[in-house]
Write an enzyme that holds these catalytic residues in place. Structure first.
Site, PDB file in Angstrom:
ATOM      1  N   GLY A 319      -7.344 -28.670  29.122  1.00 18.51           N
ATOM      2  CA  GLY A 319      -8.627 -28.421  29.748  1.00 18.51           C
ATOM      3  C   GLY A 319      -9.317 -27.204  29.153  1.00 18.51           C
ATOM      4  O   GLY A 319      -9.203 -26.917  27.954  1.00 18.51           O
ATOM      5  N   SER A 320     -10.003 -26.449  29.986  1.00 20.12           N
ATOM      6  CA  SER A 320     -10.822 -25.333  29.498  1.00 20.12           C
ATOM      7  C   SER A 320     -10.023 -24.146  28.999  1.00 20.12           C
ATOM      8  O   SER A 320     -10.594 -23.232  28.390  1.00 20.12           O
ATOM      9  CB  SER A 320     -11.788 -24.886  30.602  1.00 20.12           C
ATOM     10  OG  SER A 320     -12.722 -25.906  30.895  1.00 20.12           O
ATOM     11  N   THR A 321      -8.708 -24.102  29.242  1.00 22.39           N
ATOM     12  CA  THR A 321      -7.908 -23.015  28.661  1.00 22.39           C
ATOM     13  C   THR A 321      -7.893 -23.120  27.135  1.00 22.39           C
ATOM     14  O   THR A 321      -7.571 -22.153  26.442  1.00 22.39           O
ATOM     15  CB  THR A 321      -6.459 -23.051  29.179  1.00 22.39           C
ATOM     16  OG1 THR A 321      -5.840 -24.281  28.790  1.00 22.39           O
ATOM     17  CG2 THR A 321      -6.430 -22.941  30.699  1.00 22.39           C
ATOM     18  N   PHE A 322      -8.255 -24.307  26.618  1.00 20.10           N
ATOM     19  CA  PHE A 322      -8.296 -24.547  25.176  1.00 20.10           C
ATOM     20  C   PHE A 322      -9.554 -23.979  24.531  1.00 20.10           C
ATOM     21  O   PHE A 322      -9.630 -23.837  23.313  1.00 20.10           O
ATOM     22  CB  PHE A 322      -8.220 -26.051  24.937  1.00 20.10           C
ATOM     23  CG  PHE A 322      -8.032 -26.472  23.504  1.00 20.10           C
ATOM     24  CD1 PHE A 322      -6.895 -26.139  22.795  1.00 20.10           C
ATOM     25  CD2 PHE A 322      -9.018 -27.217  22.859  1.00 20.10           C
ATOM     26  CE1 PHE A 322      -6.720 -26.539  21.483  1.00 20.10           C
ATOM     27  CE2 PHE A 322      -8.858 -27.628  21.546  1.00 20.10           C
ATOM     28  CZ  PHE A 322      -7.700 -27.290  20.860  1.00 20.10           C
ATOM     29  N   LYS A 323     -10.552 -23.632  25.341  1.00 19.16           N
ATOM     30  CA  LYS A 323     -11.842 -23.203  24.796  1.00 19.16           C
ATOM     31  C   LYS A 323     -11.744 -21.902  24.008  1.00 19.16           C
ATOM     32  O   LYS A 323     -12.550 -21.653  23.109  1.00 19.16           O
ATOM     33  CB  LYS A 323     -12.864 -23.058  25.932  1.00 19.16           C
ATOM     34  CG  LYS A 323     -13.274 -24.395  26.545  1.00 19.16           C
ATOM     35  CD  LYS A 323     -14.174 -24.215  27.754  1.00 19.16           C
ATOM     36  CE  LYS A 323     -14.582 -25.572  28.343  1.00 19.16           C
ATOM     37  NZ  LYS A 323     -15.378 -25.419  29.587  1.00 19.16           N
TER      38      LYS A 323
END
Length: 624
Positions: A319-323
């Site tokens: 999810g957004s932890t990959f951003k």
């Protein structure tokens, strides 16, 4: 006269012939006796001794496992067992009936004992029950006059004092299977047990030790008369872990408030893992004696997979932890600057497809730090479209994603970071531009483990050094290999942008993780929220309103994720949390990480971490 002479001569020849024959036979006999008693004396003495002396292996004592402060995590306890010798009893079934009045015996126990009595010689002891309580032992000893052929033996049984709090790290021991026999004679000893999973399996050779020997005098039929000598062998070596069992218990208890979750806490400088928890767990003490078929089936059929170590083997969309990785790949490419802005109306159109932001009305104009603070999907769609998926994949690999990290624990999974070549090789189709947009927010083909997310966060927090995780602090008489971590190769000014964005996520009033911040001065954390969808949202559902997580079946709810490091002013601890089907990361996973990092700093397990490894990057360690 001549006749008498001839008769005398004939008699003399016969006498000489018979005498010579006797002398020859006697000489042969003497020679043979000399050969057997003098020339071959040592050989036949040895054979005689072998018939009289039986050399048997003695199982070594398994080495203990302790935490970083020496607190025992796996030990050997005395195992009292009741045995019966068939030849000393009038009737084995009657004896079993008498034992059952003291020690509960199942029908399976009875059938097993009777079967072993039939297979073995009648003077060989057969185990009736193991792991007796002291009261049971005392009662049997008190009743020995009424229990002929029954006695108590003492052995060792593996015990895990903290049970399910650390089961996925420790693993368990079990009986040796035929496939595990490798020629080591100690593995063939009755009742010998080896590591089946976890640290018990990874460090099996060190923990096992070396078998001893016992010289027994036996009679012609093999019955033991007495023990002549005994060598206890070499006990297994002590294994010390980086785990702080107090912190581990806290994390496991905190996760138990959710249905299924995992958490990893590690030192950003040394790579030592202080806590590695997976919920739900199981009791490893049920395995050394042999788990029942009913309980085994119950564990296997549980939909929350308690036997799986989700922290290292669970693969989830980040999810957004990959951003953060996407942002850093964009900055390092030179195609995007920190001042780059994107207007977010709540969606981005690409061809005939519309890609939505999590915020329906959009975020307006945002820069990179603002995009991280608000977790704006459209901003990352934009930069990912500009740099391409292969640049994102290359940066992901640098930060430990998409590949095994070499953790000293079995069953670590590699996750998945897709590339154009990967899709063509695996699926036989070309990469589509829309797939790059989906990958940029940690969805689609992208998969990671909680361990990888903790390592990714640690490598960002420590200034861009490729720290690797480990659980083994040292094996007694053999210290854990120490290393100096190489630089990942990212510019400090670019990494500073990412860390500033993480700080604002948690400490800016409009950051997505602000409600789960640490308020204690000097202990503040910086993090990144994440929510990973497990089902596709249709256009019709978007038009009518997306169903809230709490109104969906548990299996259809989003995964909640959060990654963080602390303290902000001098990073030391990295943490990753995933709550399966927990909903939003800010509401569910972030509070867990906050509580864990706060407890970690209060306990300060890093005060003993200098023994794990030398400073990984010299005088530049830490960030102010």
């Amino acid at each position: 006269m001549d006749r008498d002479t001839d008769r005398y001569r004939s008699l003399t020849r016969r006498t000489l012939l018979l005498g010579g024959l006797k002398v020859g036979l006697l000489s042969t006999l003497v020679g043979r006796l000399y050969y057997l008693q003098v020339v071959e004396s040592q050989r036949y003495t040895m054979l005689a001794e072998e018939n009289r002396i039986s050399l048997r292996l003695v199982a070594p004592s398994r080495g203990p496992i302790v935490d970083r402060f020496g607190i025992p995590l796996a030990i050997n306890q005395q195992n009292y067992r009741v045995v019966v010798v068939a030849e000393r009893t009038r009737s084995v079934p009657e004896t079993l009936d008498k034992i059952a009045r003291i020690v509960p015996l199942t029908e399976a126990d009875r059938r097993r004992v009777l079967r072993e009595v039939q297979k073995k010689r009648r003077y060989v002891p057969v185990t009736v029950r193991e792991n007796l309580t002291w009261d049971q032992v005392a009662t049997i000893e008190l009743n020995t006059p009424d229990l002929p052929g029954v006695s108590i033996e003492v052995g060792e049984l593996r015990h895990y004092p903290f049970a399910d709090s650390i089961a996925h790290v420790m693993g368990y021991v079990g009986a040796v299977s035929e496939a595990e026999l490798n020629g080591d004679p100690v593995l063939s000893l009755p009742g010998f047990r080896i590591g089946k999973s976890g640290i018990e399996k990874y460090h099996e050779k060190a923990l096992r030790g070396t078998a001893g020997t016992s010289q027994l005098e036996v009679n012609a039929v093999g019955r033991v008369i007495r023990e002549l000598s005994r060598d206890e062998g070499q006990p297994g070596r002590e294994v010390q872990l980086t785990i702080d069992i107090g912190l581990q218990q806290f994390v496991q208890t905190r996760l138990s408030q959710e249905q299924s979750a995992a958490c990893v806490v590690m030192d950003v400088h040394t790579g030592g893992i202080y806590a590695l928890a997976s919920h739900p767990s199981y009791d490893p003490n049920q395995f050394p004696m042999g788990i029942s078929a009913e309980l085994w089936e119950e564990l296997l059929s549980n939909p929350t997979t308690p036997l799986s170590n989700k922290a290292v083997a669970g693969q989830y969309a980040p999810g957004s932890t990959f951003k953060m990785v996407v942002a850093l790949a964009a900055l390092e490419s030179g195609l995007i600057s920190p001042r780059h802005t994107t207007f977010c109306p709540g969606h981005m159109d690409l061809g005939d497809h519309r890609f939505h932001c999590w915020k329906r009305g959009g975020h307006g104009t945002v820069d990179m730090v603002g995009a991280l603070r608000h977790s704006c999907d459209v901003f990352f769609y934009d930069v990912a479209r500009r740099i391409g998926v292969d640049r994102i994949a290359e940066m992901s690999n640098r930060f430990g994603l998409g590949q095994p990290l070499g953790l000293d624990l079995p069953h670590e999974r590699p996750g998945l970071i897709p590339t154009r070549d990967w899709k063509l090789a695996q699926l036989g189709t070309s990469w589509q531009p829309g797939e790059t947009l989906v990958a940029s927010i940690g969805q689609g083909y992208v998969l990671s483990t909680p361990l990888q997310l903790a390592v990714m966060t640690a490598r960002m927090a420590n200034g861009g050094y490729a720290v690797k995780p480990h659980l083994t602090k040292q094996i007694k008489l053999g210290p854990h290999e120490q290393t100096t971590w190489p630089a990942i190769g990212v510019k400090k000014e670019n990494l500073d942008v990412i860390l500033r964005g993480m700080n604002e996520v948690s400490n800016s009033p409009n950051g997505t993780g602000f409600k789960a911040r640490i308020t204690e001065p000097g202990m503040e954390l910086a993090g990144k929220t994440g929510t990973a969808q497990v089902r596709r949202i249709t256009m019709a559902e978007r038009a009518g309103g997306v169903i809230k997580n709490e109104n969906r079946p548990w299996r259809e709810r989003d995964h909640a994720l959060f990654v963080a490091y602390a303290p902000v002013h001098a990073p030391r601890y990295a943490c990753s949390v995933i709550v399966e089907h927990g909903g939003g990361g800010s509401a569910v996973a972030a509070p867990i990480a906050r509580d864990v990092l706060l407890e970690c700093q209060k306990r300060d397990p890093g005060r003993a971490s200098v023994a794990d490894a030398p400073p990984p990057f010299g005088t530049g360690a830490g960030r102010g």
